[in-house]
Motif scaffolding. Structure first.
Motif, PDB file in Angstrom:
ATOM      1  N   SER A 194     -37.379 -37.953  -9.679  1.00 24.40           N
ATOM      2  CA  SER A 194     -37.955 -37.558 -10.968  1.00 24.40           C
ATOM      3  C   SER A 194     -39.109 -37.233 -11.135  1.00 24.40           C
ATOM      4  N   ASP A 195     -40.052 -37.684 -10.200  1.00 27.35           N
ATOM      5  CA  ASP A 195     -41.571 -37.290 -10.227  1.00 27.35           C
ATOM      6  C   ASP A 195     -41.711 -35.717  -9.883  1.00 27.35           C
ATOM      7  N   ILE A 196     -40.731 -35.338  -8.992  1.00 32.38           N
ATOM      8  CA  ILE A 196     -41.002 -34.058  -8.639  1.00 32.38           C
ATOM      9  C   ILE A 196     -40.500 -33.148  -9.678  1.00 32.38           C
ATOM     10  N   THR A 197     -39.241 -33.476 -10.313  1.00 30.51           N
ATOM     11  CA  THR A 197     -38.933 -32.508 -11.312  1.00 30.51           C
ATOM     12  C   THR A 197     -39.900 -32.658 -12.658  1.00 30.51           C
ATOM     13  N   ALA A 198     -40.251 -33.838 -12.906  1.00 32.76           N
ATOM     14  CA  ALA A 198     -41.294 -33.687 -14.111  1.00 32.76           C
ATOM     15  C   ALA A 198     -42.534 -33.198 -13.906  1.00 32.76           C
ATOM     16  N   ALA A 199     -43.104 -33.197 -12.779  1.00 40.83           N
ATOM     17  CA  ALA A 199     -44.248 -32.550 -12.322  1.00 40.83           C
ATOM     18  C   ALA A 199     -44.014 -31.061 -12.379  1.00 40.83           C
ATOM     19  N   PHE A 200     -42.886 -30.437 -11.993  1.00 42.13           N
ATOM     20  CA  PHE A 200     -42.618 -29.010 -11.991  1.00 42.13           C
ATOM     21  C   PHE A 200     -42.252 -28.640 -13.328  1.00 42.13           C
ATOM     22  N   GLU A 201     -41.476 -29.351 -14.008  1.00 39.62           N
ATOM     23  CA  GLU A 201     -41.714 -29.100 -15.552  1.00 39.62           C
ATOM     24  C   GLU A 201     -42.807 -28.877 -16.225  1.00 39.62           C
ATOM     25  N   GLN A 202     -43.680 -29.881 -16.038  1.00 39.45           N
ATOM     26  CA  GLN A 202     -45.100 -30.036 -16.629  1.00 39.45           C
ATOM     27  C   GLN A 202     -45.746 -28.613 -16.181  1.00 39.45           C
ATOM     28  N   PHE A 203     -45.734 -28.283 -14.929  1.00 35.15           N
ATOM     29  CA  PHE A 203     -46.275 -27.210 -14.526  1.00 35.15           C
ATOM     30  C   PHE A 203     -46.095 -25.963 -14.953  1.00 35.15           C
ATOM     31  N   LEU A 204     -44.620 -25.715 -15.287  1.00 36.94           N
ATOM     32  CA  LEU A 204     -44.031 -24.289 -15.874  1.00 36.94           C
ATOM     33  C   LEU A 204     -44.699 -24.431 -17.420  1.00 36.94           C
ATOM     34  N   LYS A 205     -44.479 -25.525 -17.807  1.00 33.79           N
ATOM     35  CA  LYS A 205     -44.746 -25.422 -19.512  1.00 33.79           C
ATOM     36  C   LYS A 205     -46.215 -25.252 -19.742  1.00 33.79           C
ATOM     37  N   ASP A 206     -47.392 -25.825 -18.891  1.00 30.62           N
ATOM     38  CA  ASP A 206     -48.590 -25.785 -19.116  1.00 30.62           C
ATOM     39  C   ASP A 206     -49.034 -24.567 -18.457  1.00 30.62           C
ATOM     40  N   LYS A 207     -48.081 -23.625 -17.699  1.00 31.76           N
ATOM     41  CA  LYS A 207     -48.483 -22.379 -16.932  1.00 31.76           C
ATOM     42  C   LYS A 207     -49.465 -22.624 -16.246  1.00 31.76           C
ATOM     43  N   ASN A 208     -49.788 -23.620 -15.375  1.00 35.29           N
ATOM     44  CA  ASN A 208     -50.669 -23.797 -14.475  1.00 35.29           C
ATOM     45  C   ASN A 208     -50.472 -22.701 -13.166  1.00 35.29           C
ATOM     46  N   ASP A 209     -51.582 -22.716 -12.423  1.00 36.01           N
ATOM     47  CA  ASP A 209     -51.565 -21.895 -11.385  1.00 36.01           C
ATOM     48  C   ASP A 209     -51.223 -22.655  -9.848  1.00 36.01           C
ATOM     49  N   ILE A 210     -51.952 -23.898 -10.162  1.00 37.55           N
ATOM     50  CA  ILE A 210     -51.852 -25.130  -9.159  1.00 37.55           C
ATOM     51  C   ILE A 210     -51.427 -26.566  -9.997  1.00 37.55           C
ATOM     52  N   LEU A 211     -50.772 -27.314  -9.422  1.00 37.51           N
ATOM     53  CA  LEU A 211     -50.864 -28.819 -10.058  1.00 37.51           C
ATOM     54  C   LEU A 211     -50.847 -29.697  -8.788  1.00 37.51           C
ATOM     55  N   ILE A 212     -51.848 -30.706  -9.145  1.00 39.28           N
ATOM     56  CA  ILE A 212     -51.838 -31.864  -8.221  1.00 39.28           C
ATOM     57  C   ILE A 212     -51.281 -33.102  -8.937  1.00 39.28           C
ATOM     58  N   THR A 213     -51.250 -34.224  -8.086  1.00 36.17           N
ATOM     59  CA  THR A 213     -50.760 -35.524  -8.677  1.00 36.17           C
ATOM     60  C   THR A 213     -51.888 -36.525  -8.355  1.00 36.17           C
ATOM     61  N   ALA A 214     -51.732 -37.567  -9.144  1.00 35.98           N
ATOM     62  CA  ALA A 214     -52.761 -38.613  -9.136  1.00 35.98           C
ATOM     63  C   ALA A 214     -52.447 -39.899  -9.992  1.00 35.98           C
ATOM     64  N   MET A 215     -53.109 -41.108  -9.692  1.00 35.21           N
ATOM     65  CA  MET A 215     -52.973 -42.044 -10.595  1.00 35.21           C
ATOM     66  C   MET A 215     -54.206 -42.475 -11.353  1.00 35.21           C
ATOM     67  N   VAL A 267     -57.498 -26.551  -4.018  1.00 32.80           N
ATOM     68  CA  VAL A 267     -56.415 -26.865  -5.269  1.00 32.80           C
ATOM     69  C   VAL A 267     -57.400 -27.005  -6.766  1.00 32.80           C
ATOM     70  N   PHE A 268     -58.754 -27.049  -6.548  1.00 29.81           N
ATOM     71  CA  PHE A 268     -59.451 -26.974  -7.925  1.00 29.81           C
ATOM     72  C   PHE A 268     -59.789 -25.756  -8.500  1.00 29.81           C
ATOM     73  N   THR A 269     -59.064 -25.264  -9.450  1.00 32.00           N
ATOM     74  CA  THR A 269     -59.355 -23.905 -10.164  1.00 32.00           C
ATOM     75  C   THR A 269     -59.430 -24.166 -11.495  1.00 32.00           C
ATOM     76  N   GLU A 270     -59.486 -23.175 -12.370  1.00 33.11           N
ATOM     77  CA  GLU A 270     -59.530 -23.146 -13.910  1.00 33.11           C
ATOM     78  C   GLU A 270     -58.428 -23.401 -14.195  1.00 33.11           C
ATOM     79  N   ARG A 271     -57.300 -23.080 -13.580  1.00 28.75           N
ATOM     80  CA  ARG A 271     -55.717 -23.600 -14.081  1.00 28.75           C
ATOM     81  C   ARG A 271     -55.127 -24.572 -12.991  1.00 28.75           C
ATOM     82  N   THR A 272     -55.796 -25.720 -12.605  1.00 27.52           N
ATOM     83  CA  THR A 272     -55.071 -26.930 -11.985  1.00 27.52           C
ATOM     84  C   THR A 272     -54.574 -27.701 -13.078  1.00 27.52           C
ATOM     85  N   GLY A 273     -53.281 -28.041 -12.947  1.00 23.60           N
ATOM     86  CA  GLY A 273     -53.027 -29.170 -13.931  1.00 23.60           C
ATOM     87  C   GLY A 273     -52.948 -30.560 -12.901  1.00 23.60           C
ATOM     88  N   LEU A 274     -52.675 -31.657 -13.962  1.00 23.61           N
ATOM     89  CA  LEU A 274     -52.550 -32.921 -13.254  1.00 23.61           C
ATOM     90  C   LEU A 274     -51.424 -33.708 -13.886  1.00 23.61           C
TER      91      LEU A 274
END
Length: 233
Positions: free
Chosen positions: A117-138, A197-204
């Motif tokens: 579910s972390d994978i699917t939720a991260a991917f859904e957020q990536f698409l919703k926010d129209k990111n070019d890159i997304l990384i994960t963190a705590m 991985v750090f660009t102007e369109r990188t999501g978290l």
């Protein structure tokens, strides 16, 4: 989703933990966790392994990964960056499968506590926010604004990121995060063109600490094993 390719990179010769990627963790090799999570999340038609090790390849195939090439030595050295290896796997996969992928999701083999579910939720957020890159963190346990310090060239101690006005509580500091090396997502253009991985369109995508341990030492391995055993009780 056939538009997204999943890659898992696992070279041989790990230094912190010998044979880390195939070391048994609570009854199965470490790399099996990431492969099984990728297959269980339902996003991918193909889960591709990039490795320079025949032994790792054999184990990965057993758990459902596709291995159709061997990573070149120049991409498997101690000094080689990970992004070039991921890019190589992406290009080889497009050629091998005879299709173009719009997205690439890379799962780090050393982060076995993530959930599908972390994978699917991260991917859904990536698409919703129209990111070019997304990384994960705590959420970080320590803050560069409060209790992370550095020594300057004179040996003087100071905060890593001092604020104009000092704060008395960590809770009052700007929010910071620790990258957990769990999930990375790119558009096709981003993986082919970006070397960071750090660009102007990188999501978290923020994950809880309990699912964010990246195994880099024997202590990490023991700690993850303890967590898995405790969760099964």
């Amino acid at each position: 989703m056939s538009e997204a390719l999943c890659t898992i990179c696992a070279r041989g010769g790990s230094k912190g933990v010998k044979n880390k990627n195939i070391k048994e963790l609570c009854g199965k090799p470490l790399i099996a966790y990431s492969i099984e999570q990728a297959r269980a999340c339902g996003l991918f038609e193909h889960v591709v392994l990039s490795t320079d090790s025949d032994e790792i390849a054999s184990v990965a195939i057993k758990y459902g990964a596709e291995v159709f090439f061997k990573r070149g030595a120049e991409l498997a050295s101690d000094t080689a960056g990970k992004i070039p290896a991921i890019r190589d796997a992406f290009l080889r996969s497009e050629e091998h499968f005879g299709k173009e992928f719009k997205y690439l999701v890379d799962l780090d083999a050393t982060s076995p506590l993530r959930l599908p579910s972390d994978i699917t939720a991260a991917f859904e957020q990536f698409l919703k926010d129209k990111n070019d890159i997304l990384i994960t963190a705590m959420p970080s346990r320590r803050s560069p604004y409060f209790n992370l310090i550095e020594l300057d060239e004179r040996g003087k101690v100071g905060l890593s990121k001092p604020l104009a006005k000092s704060i008395l509580r960590r809770q009052d500091a700007p929010k910071t995060y620790d990258m957990n090396a769990s999930i990375y997502i790119w558009t096709k253009r981003a993986i082919l063109e970006c070397n960071s991985v750090f660009t102007e369109r990188t999501g978290l995508y923020v994950m809880p600490e309990i699912r964010s341990i990246d195994i880099d030492s024997e202590l990490d391995f023991d700690f993850v094993e303890f967590i898995i055993r405790k969760q099964k009780c």
